[in-house]
Design a protein around this motif. Sequence first.
Motif, mmCIF file in Angstrom:
data_model
loop_
_atom_site.group_PDB
_atom_site.id
_atom_site.type_symbol
_atom_site.label_atom_id
_atom_site.label_comp_id
_atom_site.label_asym_id
_atom_site.label_seq_id
_atom_site.Cartn_x
_atom_site.Cartn_y
_atom_site.Cartn_z
ATOM 1 N N ASN A 159 -12.385 -0.339 3.575
ATOM 2 C CA ASN A 159 -10.991 -0.180 3.137
ATOM 3 C C ASN A 159 -10.236 0.746 4.095
ATOM 4 O OD1 ASN A 159 -8.602 0.298 1.850
ATOM 5 N ND2 ASN A 159 -9.519 0.760 -0.150
ATOM 6 N N ARG A 207 -9.814 -10.627 -0.420
ATOM 7 C CA ARG A 207 -9.589 -9.215 -0.109
ATOM 8 C C ARG A 207 -10.845 -8.586 0.475
ATOM 9 N NH1 ARG A 207 -5.533 -11.560 -0.811
ATOM 10 N NH2 ARG A 207 -3.660 -10.752 -1.818
ATOM 11 N N TYR A 257 -18.071 5.905 0.413
ATOM 12 C CA TYR A 257 -17.083 6.902 -0.009
ATOM 13 C C TYR A 257 -17.558 8.337 0.153
ATOM 14 C CZ TYR A 257 -15.185 2.669 -2.101
ATOM 15 O OH TYR A 257 -14.727 1.398 -2.280
ATOM 16 N N TYR A 268 -8.494 -8.819 -7.799
ATOM 17 C CA TYR A 268 -8.592 -9.860 -6.786
ATOM 18 C C TYR A 268 -10.019 -10.334 -6.623
ATOM 19 C CZ TYR A 268 -4.083 -10.128 -4.577
ATOM 20 O OH TYR A 268 -2.789 -10.387 -4.303
ATOM 21 N N ALA A 269 -10.915 -9.373 -6.374
ATOM 22 C CA ALA A 269 -12.302 -9.714 -6.090
ATOM 23 C C ALA A 269 -12.913 -10.448 -7.281
ATOM 24 C CB ALA A 269 -13.089 -8.454 -5.781
ATOM 25 N N ASN A 316 -7.456 -4.273 -6.168
ATOM 26 C CA ASN A 316 -8.554 -4.832 -5.381
ATOM 27 C C ASN A 316 -9.621 -5.440 -6.270
ATOM 28 O OD1 ASN A 316 -7.416 -4.146 -2.954
ATOM 29 N ND2 ASN A 316 -8.327 -2.098 -2.948
ATOM 30 N N LYS A 327 -17.042 -2.270 -8.637
ATOM 31 C CA LYS A 327 -17.385 -1.446 -7.489
ATOM 32 C C LYS A 327 -16.179 -0.934 -6.720
ATOM 33 C CE LYS A 327 -21.799 -3.529 -6.375
ATOM 34 N NZ LYS A 327 -22.516 -4.288 -5.359
ATOM 35 N N ARG A 328 -15.068 -1.599 -6.883
ATOM 36 C CA ARG A 328 -13.917 -1.228 -6.048
ATOM 37 C C ARG A 328 -13.071 -0.140 -6.693
ATOM 38 N NH1 ARG A 328 -12.746 -6.528 -2.530
ATOM 39 N NH2 ARG A 328 -14.938 -6.956 -2.264
ATOM 40 N N GLU A 354 -20.589 -6.532 0.706
ATOM 41 C CA GLU A 354 -19.693 -5.715 -0.106
ATOM 42 C C GLU A 354 -19.831 -4.227 0.169
ATOM 43 O OE1 GLU A 354 -20.103 -6.800 -4.173
ATOM 44 O OE2 GLU A 354 -19.355 -8.839 -3.821
ATOM 45 N N ASP A 355 -21.074 -3.798 0.431
ATOM 46 C CA ASP A 355 -21.298 -2.358 0.555
ATOM 47 C C ASP A 355 -21.209 -1.877 1.995
ATOM 48 O OD1 ASP A 355 -21.794 -2.714 -2.089
ATOM 49 O OD2 ASP A 355 -23.968 -2.740 -1.863
ATOM 50 N N TYR A 377 -7.387 1.806 3.905
ATOM 51 C CA TYR A 377 -6.453 2.729 3.265
ATOM 52 C C TYR A 377 -7.154 3.801 2.432
ATOM 53 C CZ TYR A 377 -3.112 -0.664 4.859
ATOM 54 O OH TYR A 377 -2.364 -1.488 5.661
ATOM 55 N N HIS A 378 -8.500 3.802 2.485
ATOM 56 C CA HIS A 378 -9.239 4.824 1.741
ATOM 57 C C HIS A 378 -9.524 5.986 2.689
ATOM 58 C CE1 HIS A 378 -12.543 6.851 -0.275
ATOM 59 N NE2 HIS A 378 -12.205 6.227 -1.386
ATOM 60 N N GLU A 379 -9.268 7.206 2.228
ATOM 61 C CA GLU A 379 -9.310 8.337 3.159
ATOM 62 C C GLU A 379 -10.668 8.534 3.836
ATOM 63 O OE1 GLU A 379 -8.481 8.383 -0.006
ATOM 64 O OE2 GLU A 379 -9.566 9.890 -1.154
ATOM 65 N N HIS A 424 -17.512 -4.721 4.115
ATOM 66 C CA HIS A 424 -16.199 -4.492 3.528
ATOM 67 C C HIS A 424 -15.802 -3.034 3.743
ATOM 68 C CE1 HIS A 424 -13.407 -3.461 0.279
ATOM 69 N NE2 HIS A 424 -12.948 -4.665 0.462
ATOM 70 N N ASP A 469 0.799 -1.229 0.000
ATOM 71 C CA ASP A 469 0.000 0.000 0.000
ATOM 72 C C ASP A 469 0.829 1.276 0.000
ATOM 73 O OD1 ASP A 469 -2.803 -1.184 0.308
ATOM 74 O OD2 ASP A 469 -1.617 -2.193 1.843
ATOM 75 N N LYS A 470 2.004 1.198 0.646
ATOM 76 C CA LYS A 470 2.831 2.400 0.681
ATOM 77 C C LYS A 470 3.721 2.512 -0.551
ATOM 78 C CE LYS A 470 1.922 4.282 4.812
ATOM 79 N NZ LYS A 470 1.465 3.330 5.772
ATOM 80 N N ASP A 498 2.813 7.109 10.825
ATOM 81 C CA ASP A 498 1.434 7.499 10.521
ATOM 82 C C ASP A 498 0.795 8.339 11.610
ATOM 83 O OD1 ASP A 498 1.536 6.225 8.198
ATOM 84 O OD2 ASP A 498 0.108 4.631 8.666
ATOM 85 N N ARG A 511 -12.725 3.691 -8.252
ATOM 86 C CA ARG A 511 -13.321 5.025 -8.272
ATOM 87 C C ARG A 511 -13.790 5.377 -9.677
ATOM 88 N NH1 ARG A 511 -9.448 7.281 -3.604
ATOM 89 N NH2 ARG A 511 -8.704 5.164 -3.697
ATOM 90 N N GLU A 512 -14.931 6.043 -9.741
ATOM 91 C CA GLU A 512 -15.500 6.362 -11.053
ATOM 92 C C GLU A 512 -14.532 7.100 -11.964
ATOM 93 O OE1 GLU A 512 -20.099 7.411 -10.521
ATOM 94 O OE2 GLU A 512 -18.859 7.432 -8.730
ATOM 95 N N ALA A 571 -24.014 1.395 -2.973
ATOM 96 C CA ALA A 571 -22.675 0.800 -2.854
ATOM 97 C C ALA A 571 -21.609 1.862 -2.632
ATOM 98 C CB ALA A 571 -22.365 -0.011 -4.096
ATOM 99 N N ARG A 572 -21.856 3.069 -3.149
ATOM 100 C CA ARG A 572 -20.826 4.099 -3.042
ATOM 101 C C ARG A 572 -21.018 5.022 -1.832
ATOM 102 N NH1 ARG A 572 -17.551 3.599 -7.308
ATOM 103 N NH2 ARG A 572 -18.397 2.407 -9.060
#
Lengths: 460, 591
Positions: free
Chosen positions: B503, B422, B558, A373-374, A370, A443-444, B497-498, B505-507, B501, A353-354, B271, A446-447, B554-555
């Motif tokens: 992440n 994952r 974010y 993988y999925a 991601n 889905k994983r 999934e929505d 690492y997602h801000e 799950h 990740d880094k 971090d 970003r648009e 699902a989004r």
Amino acid sequence: MLKEYRTVTEVAGPLMVVEQVEGVKYGELVEIEVSKDEIRRGRVLEADGPRALVQLFEGSAGLNLASAKVRFLGRGIELGVSMDMLGRVFDGFGRPRDGGPQIIPESKVDINGNPINPYARDYPSEFIQTGVSAIDGLNTLVRGQKLPIFSGSGLPHAALAAQIARQARVLGTDENFSVVFGAMGITFEEADYFISDFRRTGAIERAVLFVNLADDPAIERISTPRMALTAAEYLAFEKDMHVLVIITDITNYAEALREVSAARMEVPGRRGYPGYMYTDLASMYERAGRIKGKKGSITLIPILTMPEDDKTHPIVDLTGYITEGQILLARELHRKGIYPPIDVLPSLSRLKDKGIGEGKTREDHADTMNQLYAAYARGKDAKELAAILGEAALSEDDRRFSAFADAFETRYVSQGNEENRTIEQTLDLGWELLTLLPVRELKRIREEYIEKYLPETRPA
Amino acid sequence: MAEGRIIKVSGPLVIAEGMGNARMYDVVRVSDSRLIGEIIEMHGDKASIQVYEETAGLGPGEPVYTTGEALSVQLAPGLIEAIYDGIQRPLDKIKDRVGDRIERGIELPGIDHERKWYFEPRVKPGDQVEPGDILGVVQETTVVEHRIMVPHDTRGIVRDIKEGEFTVVDVVATVETDDGSKDITMLTRWPVRRGRPYAEKLPPYAPLVTGQRIIDMFFPVAKGGAACVPGPFGSGKTVVQHQLARWADSDIIVYVGCGERGNEMTEVLMDFPELTDPRTGEPLMKRTTLVANTSDMPVAAREASIYTGITIAEYFRDMGYNVALMADSTSRWAEALREISGRLEEMPGEEGYPAYLSSRIAEFYERAGRVKCLGSDGREGTLTAIGAVSPPGGDLSEPVAQATLRVAKVFWGLDSTLAARRHFPAINWLISYSLYLERLEEQISKTVAADFGDLRKEAMQILQEEAELEEIVRLVGVDALSIEDRLSLETAKSIREDFLHQNAYHEVDTYTSLNKQRLMLKAVLDFHHSALNAVEAGVDFNDVMKLEVRDTIARMKYVPENEQERLNAVFHEMKAAFTGLAKAVGGEEVA
């Protein structure tokens, strides 16, 4: 003048007891004069009053209790280091094996090293491009990482390790790079494969090799990887080099450890391996890394052959708990003719990740990784289902995922032994495969990346 | 100071004779390099000593010095933002002194004795004080007010109290006790193997909000509770622990890296000063203490590191704070116990572990809890303990996992199959549990929304249903299922999934407030209900599945916390979508 003892009272397996000794220190190096022209080496495992327990590196065959002379050298096992090591082949105890002269050491270093202060560590974050998609794209290796290859007998781990050693680059830099190779108990042919490959590509000029073959003393294997890592530390932290260390095969190492433990009649942990095996393996693996303010780095790739392909075997299991991920080779993929047979689902690089993303690889890397993988996991499920119920039972979506899984194995994972893909090629290949799936399933990602990177042309 | 002689050295275990005056668990200095050790067994005048540093080069005949003290930590301002090894030596200062590698025999106090702190009194001369009363405070970091308490053996009348800049060893107050007057400094010591006293233990009731959806919604831990995270390697134990250390709504975090990777501690060190606490807006490091005994550091200090960490945590609890302790990994601690036990030639219990393993584990987790602190103000503090367990091969039947499950009230079972897909956090919702659920739900339904518990129950039911339906699908295919069951499968997938799950690492996704968690789950379940109604009213199942609002749901993860309208808009969009479907089949309003 060192005192000489002729008071060996007991020899059993790789262990020897010397009585009436004075001033013996734990961990000290021992010389045993077996006959006039044969000197063997050992190490003090226990200093108990006037009694010393010594571990013999070269075994006890031919040792006579009455005539053996023992000297305690007052220091630990050391390796003489110098830049002249590059291009040379040593045995498992650091003596030249290639017929060349002894090296004149710049300094002598205890091979056990001292632990790195976690406060002094620098977090590994520089992407290493190995040119292998399954690694670069999905299990990215970074400088200073320890990433083992979990393999099985008969699988091409040697070819993969050699390929990584040959192709590994850090993008946009032209820094000093070297390879340290430590072999424990592998066959002549396997060692020869590496050495010839290094010779063929000229890599030998910047490589140091420590080789303990299958017919070399087994207990010597306990010190071989430490020799290799000591050489690597010298090159990395004294000489600013980026060192890739490959050690093979950890399974043989652990067996040597078990042999000593069994001879000492210690309480065994799982499968007869000693309870301290975790600590012992960690004291090797943790020597990889980066240090703040130092230019060099040690990236470590240990190779393990899993007995019976069993991932829960203690050697594999403990390694997995210490290392920063694993690359798992699968027999099933190998049978399908896929090289490298990397099973990406159970493989993992913890430090990826880094090391990826904007400025390192590309902004879309994490999301596509991601997603791949999925999608592959779902495709494999669909294929399993199809195997039971037939292709017709699959939904439209599942059929697409199933086709994706096949394409992923044959096009993304599979590549030539000499094929060196850039990270852009790997990422673009990923996007190309994702076109096999409906966009709404992505889905994983970003648009904005979908708009920017997803190829326009959809396959029919 | 008594002096003994080494007679045997075997790895981290040293046996010395002439130790008749020493006591069990006294700290000793071994050889003239003054390595730190602790007495763990006595036979006549022979003492078995576990040495916290590398013993290579030691031999019989060398001296052993007793100190007459138990292994203790120093407690005073300066604990926060520190990074210690297993026996509270500051790793940053060790680096300054000896460089990048840890050498032996370094003596450094855990607390800086030179640094000055501004002490602000909270009592005045003439006040009656008892143990635990707050004498004054020091603003240790921008978020932590360090409360200086009256020591446990002191009770009386304040004769003198100061204000101003002092070091931790300067006298800041004098208390007239029955045994004469007593000078009080900001620095106290406490033996690590003994829990710090409190007035009364109380049952926990408030949730520790972690911002991790599967934890807060399905398997919450209470402030003052004990939780464990077992899982095979690669299943994300450390990421879970790091996420909790980052986002848990605790006042103080004590993070113990016990026998784990050096780079993981480096990651925390890098971090935490960068990440900001969503509640205070300050860097997370300003509330964190780190104890790091990485796997290449001496094994005996690994055994001590857990105790060092929990004693520091108890100290802050006693000030009236909510403290969370993360120990990663307790298995390495247990292995250290096993290694020392083996060298002592003790009769082993299961898998070579000593017979006292489970009582040691129970003792450790029992130090967690919600307490009424000592002191006349009746303040409360909590200590939440969260331990990672690394069972060999991921097999939970092994002794450490079993002993832990008996005492920890929350079990987050990590699953390698989920990790391989994952799906993170890879907490398996079918095997995990939280015994705090009911008690906490009461609290959450008051503070967040009344339907919190109902949403959780329904979602869990659908997930259970999915597990059963999957069996059937595997045998006969998805077409054999009724439309309702197929919808359940789709909803379960959406929950997984929505919602589940997440992440790390997602801000935005890395932290979700309870309020947003509720909205997310409500959206998934509202869709489920509307879809059910629509299908019953004659809408084609596939048309429902093609609705674009599913993507919007699902989004949601974010959507930043501060964009509440966008979250609410999802429900309007859903309503409009189903109304559209209903019109298409010419039916009535179905949403």
